[in-house]
Structures are given as structure tokens and as C-alpha cells.
Design an enzyme around this catalytic site. Structure first.
Site, PDB file in Angstrom:
ATOM      1  N   ASP A 310      42.021 -53.579 -36.326  1.00 30.43           N
ATOM      2  CA  ASP A 310      42.376 -54.494 -37.403  1.00 30.43           C
ATOM      3  C   ASP A 310      41.817 -53.963 -38.727  1.00 30.43           C
ATOM      4  OD1 ASP A 310      41.714 -58.057 -38.020  1.00 30.43           O
ATOM      5  OD2 ASP A 310      42.945 -56.572 -39.045  1.00 30.43           O
ATOM      6  N   GLU A 505      41.784 -66.122 -44.250  1.00 35.30           N
ATOM      7  CA  GLU A 505      40.643 -65.508 -43.590  1.00 35.30           C
ATOM      8  C   GLU A 505      39.320 -66.067 -44.110  1.00 35.30           C
ATOM      9  OE1 GLU A 505      43.163 -61.367 -43.285  1.00 35.30           O
ATOM     10  OE2 GLU A 505      41.075 -61.351 -42.647  1.00 35.30           O
TER      11      GLU A 505
HETATM   12  C1  GLC Z   1      43.756 -58.856 -41.455  1.00 32.33           C
HETATM   13  C2  GLC Z   1      43.687 -59.798 -40.278  1.00 32.33           C
HETATM   14  C3  GLC Z   1      44.728 -59.552 -39.213  1.00 32.33           C
HETATM   15  C4  GLC Z   1      46.013 -59.055 -39.858  1.00 32.33           C
HETATM   16  C5  GLC Z   1      45.724 -57.715 -40.501  1.00 32.33           C
HETATM   17  C6  GLC Z   1      46.962 -57.122 -41.183  1.00 32.33           C
HETATM   18  O1  GLC Z   1      42.502 -58.340 -41.731  1.00 32.33           O
HETATM   19  O2  GLC Z   1      42.422 -59.888 -39.631  1.00 32.33           O
HETATM   20  O3  GLC Z   1      44.934 -60.782 -38.513  1.00 32.33           O
HETATM   21  O4  GLC Z   1      47.026 -58.923 -38.868  1.00 32.33           O
HETATM   22  O5  GLC Z   1      44.670 -57.785 -41.451  1.00 32.33           O
HETATM   23  O6  GLC Z   1      47.370 -57.917 -42.242  1.00 32.33           O
END
Ligand code: GLC
Length: 588
Positions: A310, A505
């Protein structure tokens, strides 16, 4: 001066070995009629044949998932033989329309076809409540509202619709469903989850994946393995946050019982990619956790898809990037999400293999998993969608489905014989920060990463839905703050529609999720001039309303309903009954 590898008329240092790129004139550059190109052969045969033809540079390229705004030049897709490109939250083309998306992704795919072996790209987006980066796409309720529906058939249909809208724009990978089990509503990602009930999350996640898989070329990306929702307040490794990307101090038994079950269901549903979270378990980062990734997920559960990291997570656990990358790959990470820098990734990976820090066998295992998924999803055997398919994006069929999802997501928290209201109600006062604001009713991950406050995308606000539902004789007054002229007679009903600003987030981590002073004042202003007060809460999680709820006649949790605000009026005025149930505890 070291040896140089020549390509495309330019010499390059050996350390950054690029992939052979074909010039348009050199038709012999692309092999043809090879086993891997023969769709009648088994996937295993095709993978073995293709893998056997790949250079180390071509293999390492397939392990890179590059964020599109980080591309120094689109030709790098070819020169590094990149395996996947993605849009992060808000990662949109200049022309942020369905056509703009299709053109952008088609360009990227064209670049991938300039390589010798012409391995198609995966293109991934979050699409966690519809293809939500794209204005005009159907914005479904966020997962927390779907958790309140607890309706697997409905969620499966939403998986189908989301995949169809994404696929029409050229997307073939969606980083959903979110299978996190929320343990603490102070977490900013609560709304992205189906709630805190493991069984419900497992069932709805499975349904969503099964829905997505009805679009043959669409790859679901279940996330975040594992225990992301168990992070404890104050343990975040990201100093901007409090709980997101934090640590979970739980037993293995608890981790398995509460947080592993949704991934077992996801694998049963045919999930072929799983994202590793940015969190820790007992102070060990999951991204480096060989036992959890290789021993449990891949060996014990038999997960035969590929595992990907991630965001910048691979590099965040170690001060030395090379050490971090080696640890993550050797722990079982197959593909690395690369915002910012993929050239460094290429250099580190080449050196690590040349030095024996990452074995060729591990590289081959990772690339075998990636290629297997690409063949299984038909990427080598299908042509990109054509423009006519774009009609599905934001189609009436999908908006009607979203409206039903909104209806079923509403939870009646309190009702002193006020709801449902009559459509012939004589007078209504309507107010509140979220009454006429599609951005607030959509929440984060909508066009922009943290969402967009205001009416910038197509859809119906809650206010518009009410206006379109009541009788022509109903007298409606609306004011954002409830500042109405002195009423000669109190309105029959006051409706205050309040709640949270959009966020994403860790930026949504909040020590005390509650209504703003402004919202409380608005509710009081409406209540003072109404015989009955109905409070509608637009939020990604439970808010602390305990100090006030006794003075309100009715309270409805609508979560983050998305573009079809009309669905709320359907229930408020009795066309559809309240059926939603709390997907997590809401202390009143
Ligand atoms: C973010 C998130 C994840 C997401 C990724 C791409 O940090 O934690 O859920 O899919 O980046 O956007």
C-alpha cells in the site's frame, strides 16, 4: 567506466537495465504465434512459456505498480516494462470525464504494447463507493452504509455496477473491498469499512467480490491485510495521525478470529489480489511479516493470487530503502505500489537479485502470480472497451440501484411517533450543513482523495430529494443555518440535516467524533420554530449526540449516502420502511 546496455539508440548504465522497446518500424521486434499468445493453451502453459522468455528487467518491471502522476514520461511504461499503473485518491486525467479516463488509460496500454513481449497493464483505482474519482459516475453509499443494509444481494449488485462503470473507462483493477474490521470509531477510515461485525464484513466483502468478478476482466483488490481496524489510539507511526497506520496489540487467536475471516471469505469468492496494510501487529509491520503473508495467507489459506503493498508502505518500516524492499519482497510481497520513484525501485531490485539478497526463485514466484492473474483476467486476449460502453457510467439503472442502497442504509436511532412524515405535511423548515451538499453526503474518496465539499458532482441532495417528494401544497423554507424569519405559527416539522465534513484516512482520526457547534446551533434554531424536530446525521461514523438526543423527536443516521440523496426522502416520507441496522455500536 562499466559496460553499457544499448537500447533505443541511447546507452544506459548497466545498473538500470531497461526493457527492450520496439520501434514502430521494427515489426520483427515483437514475437508472434508463441505459446503464451495462444488463448487455447492453459494459463499455466502460457505463464511458463512467457516467464521463460523474460529478462530480469522485464520481471522486475511486472512487480512495479506506479502511481500515474509519478510517471516521469509515459515512455517509461515501456522502458521499464511496468506491470501496473494506478490512480491514487483524486488521481484523475486532465479531462476528468469518462472519455478522459478512457483516453488516459488507452495511452498507457499503448505504451505497454511497445515492449518486446507486449504484456498488458493492470490499471488500478480505489472505486470504493462507485467509480468515485469520475464526476458523473454513480456514487454509491460508502461501505459503512452498506454494512447497515447487511444485504449481500444488494452489495453484489453494487459490485457489478461499480466494476461495469470502471471497466467502461479502461480500469481493470479496483482496490476494494475494504475488509477492515473497525474497532474504534475515532478512526478516520471507519466509513470505508462495513462496520465492526466480522461475519457481516466477511459476507458483504464476499458478495462485492463476486459481483465484481462478473465483469471478466475486472480484478478485485481486497484490503488491508491484516488487522488494520484493530489499531489502537495513539499508536500511529505516521505522526500526522493518531490511530490510522497504528499498532494492534492482540493475540494471534484474536487476529485470526476477528480479522482473518473476511480474507478467507474473499479468497473463497475468488479474490486474486490482496493489499497489505500500513499497520503493525504487536509492533511488527505487516509489510515485513513473513509468517502472516507467506505462511498464513499464501501457504495455509492457499491464496494463489498476488500480494501488493500500500502506497509508500514498503519503505516506511526501515531507514534504508534497499533493506526495506528486500525484507518486503522476501516476506511475500509480489508487487510494490510506487508513488514518487520507480527508477530507484528498479535499481534496488536489480542489485538485490545480483547480490543474492532476493532470489531469482522469489522473483519468479511473484511474476508467476502476477502473470497468472493477468492471463486469468483475459488481459492478453481482450481488446479495450469502445466509447459506446461509456453510457453505463452514471446510468439510470445504476442510480436507481444506488437509491435503493441509500434507502436500506438508513438507521432510525430515535422516533417519538414522528416518522414517517406525511407527504402532505403543511409546513417544513429545513436547514443544516449537509442538507444541500452532495460533497458532504458523498464523503472522502470522491473526485478528490479527501472528497469535495459542495455541489460539484451530479446527483440529488437530501434537500432536493425532499422537495421532489412532498406535495405541491407543502410550504418548504430552507436556510443553511436555520435563520428563518419569525414564524407566525410554528412549522409542523423542522428537519436539521447535519454531520461531518469530507475527509480521508488518518486525516479523519478524531478523539471525539461529534457535531460542530454550528450544527448544534442550527438544530436549536430550527427546533425553536418547529412543532417537531427531526435530526438527520450525515457522517462516516457514530457521532456523540448523547447530550442533546433527549430534546430531539427523531434521529436518523444516513451515513455517507453518495449521489442519490433522493433515497432519504423515500424513507422519511414512508414510501420505503426503515430497515437499516447499526453496523457498529452507536452510544446514545
Ligand atoms: C492509500 C490507502 C489504500 C489505497 C491506496 C491507493 O494509502 O491506504 O486503501 O487503496 O492508498 O490509493
Amino acid at each position: 567506466m562499466g559496460m553499457y546496455v544499448f537500447f533505443w539508440k541511447n546507452a544506459v548504465p548497466v545498473g538500470e537495465q531497461f526493457v527492450t522497446v520496439c520501434s514502430n518500424e521494427d515489426v520483427s521486434c515483437h514475437p508472434t504465434n508463441l505459446p503464451y499468445q495462444d488463448a487455447t493453451r492453459s494459463t499455466e502453459e502460457r505463464v511458463v512459456d512467457l516467464l521463460g522468455r523474460m529478462s530480469l528487467a522485464e520481471k522486475i518491471g511486472q512487480m512495479a505498480l506506479v502511481e500515474k502522476d509519478s510517471l516521469k514520461h509515459t515512455n517509461d511504461i515501456a522502458t521499464y516494462g511496468l506491470g501496473a499503473i494506478m490512480s491514487g485518491g483524486g488521481g484523475k486525467p486532465t479531462d476528468n470525464s469518462p472519455t478522459g479516463w478512457q483516453d488516459m488509460i488507452q495511452l498507457f496500454q499503448t505504451k505497454s504494447q511497445m515492449t518486446r513481449l507486449q504484456i498488458p497493464l493492470l490499471y488500478g483505482v480505489d472505486a470504493n463507493h462507485g467509480h468515485s474519482n469520475v464526476p458523473g459516475a454513480t456514487i454509491f453509499p460508502h461501505a459503512i452504509g452498506l454494512g447497515a443494509t447487511n444485504n449481500t444481494e444488494l452489495v453484489k449488485k453494487i459490485g457489478i455496477a461499480t466494476a461495469q462503470e470502471a471497466e467502461a473507462t479502461g480500469v481493470n483493477w479496483i482496490f476494494s473491498p475494504n475488509l477492515d474490521v473497525t474497532n474504534d470509531v475515532r478512526w478516520g477510515r471507519t466509513y470505508e469499512t462495513f462496520g465492526s461485525n466480522t461475519e457481516t464484513i466477511a459476507e458483504l466483502g464476499q458478495a462485492f467480490i463476486e459481483g465484481m468478478n462478473t465483469v471478466p476482466t475486472m480484478l478485485a483488490g481486497a484490503k488491508h491485510f491484516i488487522g488494520n481496524g484493530a489499531s489502537e489510539w495513539g499508536t500511529s507511526e505516521n505522526k500526522n495521525f493518531f490511530i490510522d497506520q497504528g499498532n494492534a496489540s492482540v493475540s494471534e487467536e484474536e487476529l485470526r478470529y476477528t480479522h482473518l475471516a473476511p480474507f478467507i471469505s474473499a479468497i473463497d469468492a475468488g479474490a486474486k489480489s490482496i493489499m497489505i496494510g500500513l499497520n503493525q501487529w504487536n509492533n511488527e509491520k505487516i509489510i515485513f511479516h513473513t509468517y502472516l503473508i507467506q505462511d498464513v495467507l499464501k501457504d495455509e489459506l492457499g491464496f494463489d493470487g498476488f500480494v501488493f503493498s500500500d502506497w509508500y508502505g514498503v519503505y516506511e518500516g526501515e531507514s534504508n530503502k534497499s533493506t526495506a524492499l528486500i525484507r518486503a519482497i522476501n516476506a511475500g510481497v509480489d508487487m510494490v505500489m510506487l508513488p514518487y520513484d520507480y527508477t530507484q525501485f528498479s535499481r534496488i531490485m536489480h542489485r538485490a537479485v545480483q547480490n543474492g539478497d532476493i532470489s531469482e526463485a522469489r522473483i519468479d514466484d511473484a511474476v508467476t502470480r502476477i502473470l497468472t492473474v493477468k492471463f486469468e483476467k483475459g488481459l492478453f486476449d481482450t481488446t479495450p472497451t469502445n466509447v459506446s460502453d461509456l453510457d453505463i457510467v452514471g446510468s439510470k439503472k445504476h442510480k436507481d440501484l444506488a437509491r435503493i442502497a441509500v434507502q436500506q442504509s438508513l438507521v432510525l436511532l430515535k422516533n417519538n411517533n414522528v416518522l414517517p412524515l406525511s407527504k402532505k405535511v403543511r409546513s417544513l423548515l429545513i436547514a443544516g450543513s449537509s442538507a444541500d451538499n452532495i460533497g458532504r453526503q458523498s464523503g472522502g474518496w470522491t473526485v478528490e482523495w479527501s472528497g469535495i465539499d459542495g455541489n460539484w458532482i451530479p446527483g440529488t441532495t437530501i434537500l432536493e430529494g425532499i422537495k421532489n417528494t412532498v406535495s405541491p401544497t407543502t410550504h418548504i423554507q430552507y436556510d443553511l443555518y436555520g435563520s428563518f424569519p419569525k414564524q407566525t405559527e410554528k412549522a409542523d416539522v423542522g428537519i436539521a440535516i447535519v454531520g461531518e465534513m469530507p475527509y480521508a484516512e488518518g486525516w479523519g482520526d478524531n478523539a471525539h467524533p461529534s457535531l460542530s457547534e454550528e450544527d448544534i446551533e442550527t438544530i436549536e434554531a430550527v427546533k425553536a420554530q418547529s412543532k417537531k424536530i427531526v435530526v438527520i446525521i450525515v457522517s462516516g461514523r457514530p457521532l456523540d449526540i448523547a447530550p442533546y438526543v433527549d430534546t430531539w423527536d427523531a434521529v436518523v443516521a444516513v451515513w455517507l449516502p453518495g449521489s442519490e440523496g433522493i433515497g432519504i426522502a423515500d424513507v422519511l416520507f414512508g414510501d420505503v420502511p426503515f430497515t437499516g441496522k447499526l453496523p457498529l455500536e452507536w452510544k446514545l
